[in-house]
Design an enzyme around this catalytic site. Structure first.
Site, PDB file in Angstrom:
ATOM      1  N   TYR A 127      -5.363   5.577  -9.313  1.00  0.00           N
ATOM      2  CA  TYR A 127      -6.535   4.791  -8.908  1.00  0.00           C
ATOM      3  C   TYR A 127      -7.771   5.212  -9.698  1.00  0.00           C
ATOM      4  CZ  TYR A 127      -4.022   2.709  -4.995  1.00  0.00           C
ATOM      5  OH  TYR A 127      -3.132   1.989  -4.240  1.00  0.00           O
TER       6      TYR A 127
ATOM      7  N   GLU B 254      -5.182   7.853   8.963  1.00  0.00           N
ATOM      8  CA  GLU B 254      -4.961   8.840   7.897  1.00  0.00           C
ATOM      9  C   GLU B 254      -3.458   9.065   7.729  1.00  0.00           C
ATOM     10  OE1 GLU B 254      -4.498  10.979   5.065  1.00  0.00           O
ATOM     11  OE2 GLU B 254      -6.597  10.422   5.371  1.00  0.00           O
ATOM     12  N   SER B 255      -2.907   8.530   6.653  1.00  0.00           N
ATOM     13  CA  SER B 255      -1.457   8.545   6.468  1.00  0.00           C
ATOM     14  C   SER B 255      -0.876   9.952   6.394  1.00  0.00           C
ATOM     15  CB  SER B 255      -1.080   7.761   5.209  1.00  0.00           C
ATOM     16  OG  SER B 255      -1.616   8.365   4.050  1.00  0.00           O
TER      17      SER B 255
ATOM     18  N   TRP C  77      -7.258  -6.928   4.075  1.00  0.00           N
ATOM     19  CA  TRP C  77      -5.923  -7.219   4.600  1.00  0.00           C
ATOM     20  C   TRP C  77      -6.001  -8.242   5.732  1.00  0.00           C
ATOM     21  CZ3 TRP C  77      -2.675  -5.278   1.305  1.00  0.00           C
ATOM     22  CH2 TRP C  77      -2.906  -4.038   0.702  1.00  0.00           C
TER      23      TRP C  77
ATOM     24  N   CYS D  52       0.820  -1.215   0.000  1.00  0.00           N
ATOM     25  CA  CYS D  52       0.000   0.000   0.000  1.00  0.00           C
ATOM     26  C   CYS D  52       0.856   1.269   0.000  1.00  0.00           C
ATOM     27  CB  CYS D  52      -0.904  -0.011   1.233  1.00  0.00           C
ATOM     28  SG  CYS D  52      -1.801   1.531   1.505  1.00  0.00           S
TER      29      CYS D  52
ATOM     30  N   THR E 133      -8.794  -0.123   6.248  1.00  0.00           N
ATOM     31  CA  THR E 133      -7.599   0.233   5.503  1.00  0.00           C
ATOM     32  C   THR E 133      -6.343   0.211   6.371  1.00  0.00           C
ATOM     33  OG1 THR E 133      -8.016   2.574   5.997  1.00  0.00           O
ATOM     34  CG2 THR E 133      -8.895   1.718   3.922  1.00  0.00           C
ATOM     35  N   VAL E 134      -5.200   0.162   5.717  1.00  0.00           N
ATOM     36  CA  VAL E 134      -3.913   0.463   6.343  1.00  0.00           C
ATOM     37  C   VAL E 134      -3.426   1.785   5.733  1.00  0.00           C
ATOM     38  CG1 VAL E 134      -3.196  -1.872   6.900  1.00  0.00           C
ATOM     39  CG2 VAL E 134      -2.762  -1.011   4.609  1.00  0.00           C
TER      40      VAL E 134
END
Length: 325
Positions: A192, A144-145, A89, A49, A128-129
């Site tokens: 995406y 939230e990355s 995942w 990811c 999500t990751v």
């Protein structure tokens, strides 16, 4: 109904990503709800990811490996529960099942979905990751990355091994924010939009915007070493995670084949330059990346066949030293 990114398509056939929902912030203030403490937090990632990989990149280049532990899931989506059809995942059953994937050491969870269900019984979003986990409170701090990397940049400096590195310096913040905005929309998320489009028109628009943005990056990088000048910044790490996947995955799987990364002299050398920053190369597990994309989207690649190439050597020499640091 449990969802994944494959379900986020509008009536027009365009991919529309939903926002992350866990948005707490770790602070250097010892009195905050989530204070920066060594050993308290754990990062769950997938090497496949890009959003999770940029968090791992920060953990490495800031020297936070001793302060924050991490676990990587298996690359290919699998069933997350027997009771429904959701694919997502999952953790390895043992350390020996698959190189680079481990069991969950904290909660014994079988899937990332279980972590979300531990954190909130009312959660209805995507599983999500990355997931930044608080061991003390037994919950998710953030998924939230873009906010996790800001925390890693500044809030742990008292325990980081590389506290002097500031990837979001005050004098560049406005420029970084502006750069992030168009790169996220047209490149990071743009690939995406190309790959998950279900109608020709939204695909055509997304691929047009993608290559206009890549051309813009190529022009910027013809004049300076990095996106915001001659110093490495947050904007570069955020762009890198998409570029490193471009020729290996997005060209084929997401139909971004108008031009290869290798056909952009500045962008290609720039990608090698970032890859060779100490701590960055270990965040790139190309086997995981390819297994995930080609093996987890049956609506795009129904037989899950993984292409054999192109196996690019990003550790080979680059020409970016021509710009003064």
């Amino acid at each position: 109904m449990a969802r994944s990114a494959l379900d986020e398509v509008s009536q027009s056939g365009a991919f529309v990503r939903s926002a992350s929902e866990f948005r707490n912030f770790i602070s250097r203030d010892p009195n905050s709800q989530f204070p920066a403490e060594a050993g308290r937090y754990h990062l769950y990632i997938s090497y496949a990811c890009p959003w999770a990989s940029r968090c791992l990149a920060y953990l490495n280049i800031k020297g936070l490996q001793k302060a924050i532990s991490f676990t990587s899931v298996k690359p290919k989506w699998e069933r997350t529960k027997e009771s429904d059809e959701h694919m997502g995942w999952v953790f390895a059953a043992s350390d020996k099942e698959l190189a680079g994937a481990e069991p969950d050491p904290l909660n014994g969870a079988k899937s990332v979905r279980e972590l979300y269900e531990i954190a909130s019984t009312k959660y209805t979003g995507k599983y999500t990751v990355p997931v930044l986990w608080d061991k003390k409170l037994g919950t998710i701090v953030s998924n939230e990355s873009s906010e996790i990397i800001r925390m890693f940049n500044t809030e742990f400096n008292s325990i980081a091994e590389n506290p002097a590195l500031d990837l979001y310096p005050t004098h560049l913040q406005s420029q970084i924010n502006q750069t992030n905005e168009w790169i996220y929309d047209k490149i990071n998320n743009g690939v995406y939009k190309c790959g998950f489009a279900k109608k020709q028109e939204p695909y055509d628009e997304a691929v047009k915007q993608l290559y206009e943005a890549l051309d813009r990056c190529e022009e910027i990088l013809s004049k300076q070493r990095y996106l915001c000048g001659n110093t490495l910044s947050e904007a570069d790490i955020r762009l890198f995670v998409t570029l490193i996947r471009f020729d290996e995955v997005y060209v084929v799987h997401f139909k971004c084949n108008k031009k290869l990364l290798r056909e952009y002299p500045n962008l290609f050398n720039y990608t090698k330059d970032i890859f060779q920053v100490p701590g960055m190369s270990s965040t790139v597990e190309m086997d995981h990346i390819k297994q995930h994309y080609y093996g987890s989207h049956p609506s795009i690649n129904p037989f899950g066949i993984v292409p054999s190439g192109p196996n690019i050597d990003y550790s080979s020499p680059h020409d970016r030293n021509k710009f003064s640091a």
